[in-house]
Write a protein that holds these residues in place. Structure first.
Motif, PDB file in Angstrom:
ATOM      1  N   ALA A 145     -84.731 -45.011 -74.972  1.00  0.00           N
ATOM      2  CA  ALA A 145     -84.143 -46.210 -75.672  1.00  0.00           C
ATOM      3  C   ALA A 145     -83.086 -46.481 -74.260  1.00  0.00           C
ATOM      4  CB  ALA A 145     -83.191 -46.035 -76.837  1.00  0.00           C
ATOM      5  N   VAL A 146     -82.594 -45.611 -73.641  1.00  0.00           N
ATOM      6  CA  VAL A 146     -81.606 -45.836 -72.647  1.00  0.00           C
ATOM      7  C   VAL A 146     -82.229 -46.345 -71.401  1.00  0.00           C
ATOM      8  CG1 VAL A 146     -80.070 -44.800 -71.199  1.00  0.00           C
ATOM      9  CG2 VAL A 146     -79.998 -44.260 -73.419  1.00  0.00           C
ATOM     10  N   LYS A 147     -83.473 -45.655 -71.260  1.00  0.00           N
ATOM     11  CA  LYS A 147     -84.384 -46.204 -69.987  1.00  0.00           C
ATOM     12  C   LYS A 147     -84.631 -47.587 -70.282  1.00  0.00           C
ATOM     13  CE  LYS A 147     -88.493 -44.165 -70.133  1.00  0.00           C
ATOM     14  NZ  LYS A 147     -89.265 -42.930 -69.675  1.00  0.00           N
ATOM     15  N   VAL A 148     -85.190 -48.023 -71.188  1.00  0.00           N
ATOM     16  CA  VAL A 148     -85.918 -49.348 -71.530  1.00  0.00           C
ATOM     17  C   VAL A 148     -84.775 -50.175 -71.263  1.00  0.00           C
ATOM     18  CG1 VAL A 148     -87.110 -50.883 -72.982  1.00  0.00           C
ATOM     19  CG2 VAL A 148     -87.915 -48.632 -72.711  1.00  0.00           C
ATOM     20  N   GLY A 149     -83.544 -49.957 -71.837  1.00  0.00           N
ATOM     21  CA  GLY A 149     -82.431 -51.001 -71.698  1.00  0.00           C
ATOM     22  C   GLY A 149     -82.096 -51.134 -70.222  1.00  0.00           C
ATOM     23  N   ALA A 150     -82.108 -49.908 -69.479  1.00  0.00           N
ATOM     24  CA  ALA A 150     -82.047 -49.987 -67.983  1.00  0.00           C
ATOM     25  C   ALA A 150     -82.784 -50.750 -67.275  1.00  0.00           C
ATOM     26  CB  ALA A 150     -81.508 -48.679 -67.469  1.00  0.00           C
ATOM     27  N   VAL A 151     -84.094 -50.707 -67.839  1.00  0.00           N
ATOM     28  CA  VAL A 151     -85.162 -51.575 -66.862  1.00  0.00           C
ATOM     29  C   VAL A 151     -84.957 -53.075 -67.197  1.00  0.00           C
ATOM     30  CG1 VAL A 151     -87.500 -51.890 -66.972  1.00  0.00           C
ATOM     31  CG2 VAL A 151     -86.969 -49.555 -66.993  1.00  0.00           C
ATOM     32  N   LEU A 152     -84.515 -53.338 -68.444  1.00  0.00           N
ATOM     33  CA  LEU A 152     -84.477 -54.844 -68.876  1.00  0.00           C
ATOM     34  C   LEU A 152     -83.196 -55.344 -68.178  1.00  0.00           C
ATOM     35  CD1 LEU A 152     -85.400 -54.680 -72.773  1.00  0.00           C
ATOM     36  CD2 LEU A 152     -86.734 -55.669 -70.743  1.00  0.00           C
ATOM     37  N   PHE A 153     -82.282 -54.347 -67.852  1.00  0.00           N
ATOM     38  CA  PHE A 153     -81.072 -54.928 -67.319  1.00  0.00           C
ATOM     39  C   PHE A 153     -81.215 -55.112 -65.972  1.00  0.00           C
ATOM     40  CE2 PHE A 153     -77.548 -53.697 -64.390  1.00  0.00           C
ATOM     41  CZ  PHE A 153     -76.461 -54.393 -64.818  1.00  0.00           C
ATOM     42  N   VAL A 154     -82.080 -54.368 -65.017  1.00  0.00           N
ATOM     43  CA  VAL A 154     -82.494 -54.688 -63.796  1.00  0.00           C
ATOM     44  C   VAL A 154     -83.076 -55.812 -63.598  1.00  0.00           C
ATOM     45  CG1 VAL A 154     -83.971 -53.687 -61.999  1.00  0.00           C
ATOM     46  CG2 VAL A 154     -82.373 -52.123 -63.270  1.00  0.00           C
ATOM     47  N   ILE A 155     -84.107 -56.039 -64.669  1.00  0.00           N
ATOM     48  CA  ILE A 155     -84.961 -57.168 -64.567  1.00  0.00           C
ATOM     49  C   ILE A 155     -84.031 -58.598 -64.547  1.00  0.00           C
ATOM     50  CG2 ILE A 155     -86.880 -58.461 -65.709  1.00  0.00           C
ATOM     51  CD1 ILE A 155     -88.026 -55.984 -66.257  1.00  0.00           C
ATOM     52  N   LEU A 156     -83.202 -58.687 -65.761  1.00  0.00           N
ATOM     53  CA  LEU A 156     -82.527 -59.749 -66.160  1.00  0.00           C
ATOM     54  C   LEU A 156     -81.358 -59.961 -65.405  1.00  0.00           C
ATOM     55  CD1 LEU A 156     -82.449 -59.250 -70.042  1.00  0.00           C
ATOM     56  CD2 LEU A 156     -84.023 -60.570 -68.771  1.00  0.00           C
ATOM     57  N   VAL A 157     -80.645 -59.071 -64.778  1.00  0.00           N
ATOM     58  CA  VAL A 157     -79.410 -59.254 -63.856  1.00  0.00           C
ATOM     59  C   VAL A 157     -80.168 -59.511 -62.370  1.00  0.00           C
ATOM     60  CG1 VAL A 157     -77.464 -58.362 -62.463  1.00  0.00           C
ATOM     61  CG2 VAL A 157     -77.935 -57.981 -65.151  1.00  0.00           C
ATOM     62  N   GLY A 158     -81.104 -58.627 -61.944  1.00  0.00           N
ATOM     63  CA  GLY A 158     -81.717 -58.644 -60.591  1.00  0.00           C
ATOM     64  C   GLY A 158     -82.453 -60.026 -60.306  1.00  0.00           C
ATOM     65  N   MET A 159     -82.880 -60.431 -61.364  1.00  0.00           N
ATOM     66  CA  MET A 159     -83.808 -61.944 -61.150  1.00  0.00           C
ATOM     67  C   MET A 159     -82.650 -63.008 -60.519  1.00  0.00           C
ATOM     68  SD  MET A 159     -84.420 -63.149 -65.179  1.00  0.00           S
ATOM     69  CE  MET A 159     -85.308 -64.534 -64.741  1.00  0.00           C
ATOM     70  N   PHE A 160     -81.594 -62.917 -60.883  1.00  0.00           N
ATOM     71  CA  PHE A 160     -80.637 -64.077 -60.411  1.00  0.00           C
ATOM     72  C   PHE A 160     -80.198 -63.529 -58.860  1.00  0.00           C
ATOM     73  CE2 PHE A 160     -79.854 -64.088 -64.881  1.00  0.00           C
ATOM     74  CZ  PHE A 160     -80.060 -65.760 -65.127  1.00  0.00           C
ATOM     75  N   LEU A 161     -80.608 -62.627 -58.541  1.00  0.00           N
ATOM     76  CA  LEU A 161     -80.264 -62.005 -57.058  1.00  0.00           C
ATOM     77  C   LEU A 161     -81.412 -62.131 -56.194  1.00  0.00           C
ATOM     78  CD1 LEU A 161     -77.978 -58.950 -58.265  1.00  0.00           C
ATOM     79  CD2 LEU A 161     -77.256 -61.189 -57.402  1.00  0.00           C
ATOM     80  N   ILE A 162     -82.712 -62.544 -56.555  1.00  0.00           N
ATOM     81  CA  ILE A 162     -83.516 -62.774 -55.742  1.00  0.00           C
ATOM     82  C   ILE A 162     -83.631 -63.864 -54.628  1.00  0.00           C
ATOM     83  CG2 ILE A 162     -86.314 -63.266 -55.786  1.00  0.00           C
ATOM     84  CD1 ILE A 162     -86.461 -62.143 -58.514  1.00  0.00           C
ATOM     85  N   ASP A 163     -84.055 -63.259 -53.530  1.00  0.00           N
ATOM     86  CA  ASP A 163     -84.102 -64.058 -52.372  1.00  0.00           C
ATOM     87  C   ASP A 163     -85.616 -63.973 -51.936  1.00  0.00           C
ATOM     88  OD1 ASP A 163     -84.262 -65.590 -49.835  1.00  0.00           O
ATOM     89  OD2 ASP A 163     -82.778 -64.368 -48.909  1.00  0.00           O
ATOM     90  N   THR A 164     -86.248 -65.381 -52.243  1.00  0.00           N
ATOM     91  CA  THR A 164     -87.909 -65.365 -52.143  1.00  0.00           C
ATOM     92  C   THR A 164     -88.111 -64.896 -50.560  1.00  0.00           C
ATOM     93  OG1 THR A 164     -87.736 -67.749 -51.949  1.00  0.00           O
ATOM     94  CG2 THR A 164     -88.192 -66.919 -54.089  1.00  0.00           C
ATOM     95  N   SER A 165     -87.317 -65.421 -49.685  1.00  0.00           N
ATOM     96  CA  SER A 165     -87.756 -65.140 -48.225  1.00  0.00           C
ATOM     97  C   SER A 165     -88.065 -63.672 -48.072  1.00  0.00           C
ATOM     98  CB  SER A 165     -86.734 -65.460 -47.326  1.00  0.00           C
ATOM     99  OG  SER A 165     -85.329 -64.763 -47.524  1.00  0.00           O
ATOM    100  N   ASN A 166     -87.628 -62.852 -48.898  1.00  0.00           N
ATOM    101  CA  ASN A 166     -87.705 -61.470 -48.826  1.00  0.00           C
ATOM    102  C   ASN A 166     -89.260 -61.083 -49.438  1.00  0.00           C
ATOM    103  OD1 ASN A 166     -85.069 -60.610 -48.204  1.00  0.00           O
ATOM    104  ND2 ASN A 166     -84.486 -60.336 -50.064  1.00  0.00           N
ATOM    105  N   TRP A 167     -89.978 -61.765 -49.745  1.00  0.00           N
ATOM    106  CA  TRP A 167     -91.244 -61.617 -50.127  1.00  0.00           C
ATOM    107  C   TRP A 167     -92.284 -62.034 -48.816  1.00  0.00           C
ATOM    108  CZ3 TRP A 167     -90.528 -64.323 -55.499  1.00  0.00           C
ATOM    109  CH2 TRP A 167     -90.012 -63.369 -56.504  1.00  0.00           C
TER     110      TRP A 167
END
Length: 405
Positions: A145-167
């Motif tokens: 439960a803790v792990k999946v919560g953290a993974v969802l946090f990474v995805i939902l918060v991190g998606m606002f920090l994406i710089d597509t030039s890094n791809w």
């Protein structure tokens, strides 16, 4: 793997590895529903291909789970030490890592004595498993439960920090990276090490070890004919989606060449100016890795138990504790073996060893479905693998492709 082997194309590496696993998972699910006993691919090989194949695949699975546990314990140690460092608590250097290092295909000695945190966590979880399956299941449920919560946090918060030039470039190391008998062909390479998207899939295949561990616990499921196919295929599909999303976020947040190899997820948030998130993710990563380690140790001891019951190993390994009702002797032996490897051997070498063993096990299970359909076509199959022989044959071919990579 993103940093040194595949770059942002690691997203497609997870897709390829996921497809390979899905084909194997459908074969696993058919056997798990037909033969709901401990032992996973070993038991399936025993019932279809005979003792010699079963002996090989049994040891292969013990390698997969025990060496996998050592690898995961190594990663657990890295996350724990990154948390300690936040509070300026550092172990003596001689106890921080393994005395043997593995770099670019070469082993060399370090100044360390032992990776102490890795040994300690294996010892604690071995004790939990000796105590009983219900206790370990409750511990796992909280950690997952803790792990999946953290993974969802990474995805939902991190998606606002994406710089597509890094791809860009998306596949800086190329696409293929196949090698035949140690000789690289048709791809980009660093020395004798294959690089590229397919080579990346061969390395991160380690992330998919967990789904087949479900089938090692068949005897402890309440309704194995229904629960095992759901657990095997469901966990695989959910994990694949989460893996791809996390890789997309990480490689979008930080240029692939700047990712931290030891604690990449938590460090990425620090690099983007969110040090509070680093601590949160490191703690959750610790919980998540602990749950994986528990499953690995459990799987290995159950395969030992199945082999001992069939007379291929001494009965010592299937001796069930009178009070705890667990194969306690086999569990302790696995714990000692995994702790020794985790404390003394390097992460990179363990990772490659585990992956090639797992891919071989998956290929055998796919082959066993083909054999069983011919030798016993009328057997009761609560779950049937669809599109036989296409699914098993494609599963075998993709496993071989990744083994050659």
């Amino acid at each position: 793997v993103a940093k040194n082997v595949a770059g942002p194309a690691l997203m497609l590496s997870y897709v390829l590895a996921g497809i390979t696993c899905l084909l194997a998972a459908l074969c696993y699910a058919e056997f798990a529903a037909m033969t709901p006993v401990a032992g996973s691919a070993y038991t399936y090989a025993y019932t279809t291909l005979g003792e010699i194949f079963a002996w090989i695949i049994g040891w292969d699975l013990i390698l997969e789970y025990a060496v996998g546990a050592a690898t995961v314990a190594n990663g657990w140690s890295n996350y724990l030490q990154s948390i300690f460092a936040k509070f300026h608590l550092n172990l003596p250097e001689s106890l921080q890592k393994a005395p043997i290092a593995y770099d670019k295909g070469v082993f060399h000695m370090t100044d360390a004595i032992i990776n102490l945190p890795a040994v300690v966590i294996v010892g604690i979880l071995t004790a939990v498993l000796v105590k009983g399956i219900k206790e370990s299941a409750a511990v796992k449920a909280v950690m997952v439960a803790v792990k999946v919560g953290a993974v969802l946090f990474v995805i939902l918060v991190g998606m606002f920090l994406i710089d597509t030039s890094n791809w860009t470039p998306f596949a800086p190391y190329g696409w293929t990276g196949l090698s035949l008998f140690g000789t690289p062909v048709a791809g980009e390479h660093a020395g004798d090490k294959p690089l590229g998207m397919i080579a990346g899939a061969a390395l991160i295949f380690f992330a998919y070890l967990g789904f087949d561990a479900v089938s090692t616990q068949a005897e402890e499921a309440r309704n194995p004919q229904r629960d095992l196919p759901i657990g095997i295929i469901g966990s695989l599909l959910i994990c694949t989606v989460l893996y791809i999303a996390v890789v997309a976020v990480l490689t979008g947040m930080v240029p692939y060449g700047q990712l931290d190899e030891k604690a990449g997820v938590s460090t990425a948030f620090k690099q983007r100016g969110l040090p509070w998130a680093e601590m949160l993710i490191a703690a959750a990563g610790l919980a998540g890795i602990t749950s994986v380690l528990l499953v690995m140790l459990l799987g290995s001891s159950r395969v030992l138990m199945a082999m001992a019951r069939d007379g291929l190993l001494p009965k010592f390994f299937c001796d069930v504790h009178s009070k705890f009702r667990t194969p306690w002797k086999g569990t302790i032996v696995v714990g000692i073996f995994a702790a020794a490897m985790a404390g003394l051997l390097p992460l990179g070498a363990l990772l490659e060893l585990t992956n090639i063993g797992t891919l071989f096990a998956f290929a055998v299970v796919c082959g066993a479905v083909l054999v069983m359909r011919q030798t016993n076509p009328s057997a009761s199959r609560p779950f049937r693998c669809p599109w036989v022989p296409l699914v098993p044959v494609m599963g075998i071919l993709l496993c071989l492709l990744l083994m050659l990579s």
